[in-house]
Design a protein around this motif. Structure first.
Motif, PDB file in Angstrom:
ATOM      1  N   ASP A  63      -1.979 -33.513  10.213  1.00  0.00           N
ATOM      2  CA  ASP A  63      -2.497 -32.918   8.977  1.00  0.00           C
ATOM      3  C   ASP A  63      -3.054 -34.016   8.091  1.00  0.00           C
ATOM      4  N   GLY A  64      -4.135 -33.685   7.412  1.00  0.00           N
ATOM      5  CA  GLY A  64      -4.715 -34.673   6.516  1.00  0.00           C
ATOM      6  C   GLY A  64      -5.869 -34.098   5.728  1.00  0.00           C
ATOM      7  N   GLN A  65      -6.582 -35.007   5.082  1.00  0.00           N
ATOM      8  CA  GLN A  65      -7.723 -34.607   4.256  1.00  0.00           C
ATOM      9  C   GLN A  65      -8.897 -35.529   4.549  1.00  0.00           C
ATOM     10  N   THR A  66     -10.055 -34.933   4.756  1.00  0.00           N
ATOM     11  CA  THR A  66     -11.290 -35.662   5.019  1.00  0.00           C
ATOM     12  C   THR A  66     -12.233 -35.478   3.841  1.00  0.00           C
ATOM     13  N   ARG A  67     -12.860 -36.578   3.434  1.00  0.00           N
ATOM     14  CA  ARG A  67     -13.934 -36.518   2.437  1.00  0.00           C
ATOM     15  C   ARG A  67     -15.246 -36.620   3.200  1.00  0.00           C
TER      16      ARG A  67
END
Length: 144
Positions: A63-67
């Protein structure tokens, strides 16, 4: 390295390419990282700026966040803004599956306008609206 079903930027490109409003404006002119100097307008360029994993104890980091930065180009400012509006409509607020990636949420974080000088020998300045999207998502756990 081959692009896989687990590449969020590529999945976003596929989503935009199959969105009738976006494709109606740019056709197949959606490019990773670089727009050629003499590319027909309007067009889209995208680039993954960062990816941060959310660490979990004793579990693979999935799980994570991409810009993701998306540049919407046009011959005029109005044309660039029309493409940007279609991209925003397709992505902002989206949640669901993109290939094997579960998107928890996708939100537009920043937006600004730029003007690019003409290519060598050219006369026309390209207009650009740039948007950054924050995409919270989960990738499939790796198998060892």
């Amino acid at each position: 390295m081959a692009i896989t079903d687990e590449d969020i930027a590529w999945q976003i490109e596929r989503r935009l390419a199959t969105d009738s409003d976006v494709a109606g404006l740019v056709g197949n002119r959606i490019r990773p990282q670089v727009i050629e100097p003499n590319e027909a307008m309007p067009a889209i360029r995208y680039e993954e700026l960062s990816h941060n994993y959310w660490p979990l104890l004793n579990q693979p980091m999935t799980d994570g966040q991409t810009r993701l930065q998306i540049d919407c180009y046009g011959q005029t400012s109005l044309q660039a803004r029309q493409v940007a509006a279609a991209v925003k409509s397709s992505l902002h607020g989206f949640s669901g599956l993109l290939g094997s990636i579960r998107v928890f949420d996708c939100v537009m974080d920043t937006r600004y306008d730029r003007v690019d000088p003409p290519p060598p020998g050219g006369k026309s300045w390209r207009k650009r609206r740039t948007m950054d999207f924050l995409i919270s998502h989960s990738e499939p756990a790796p198998t060892l």
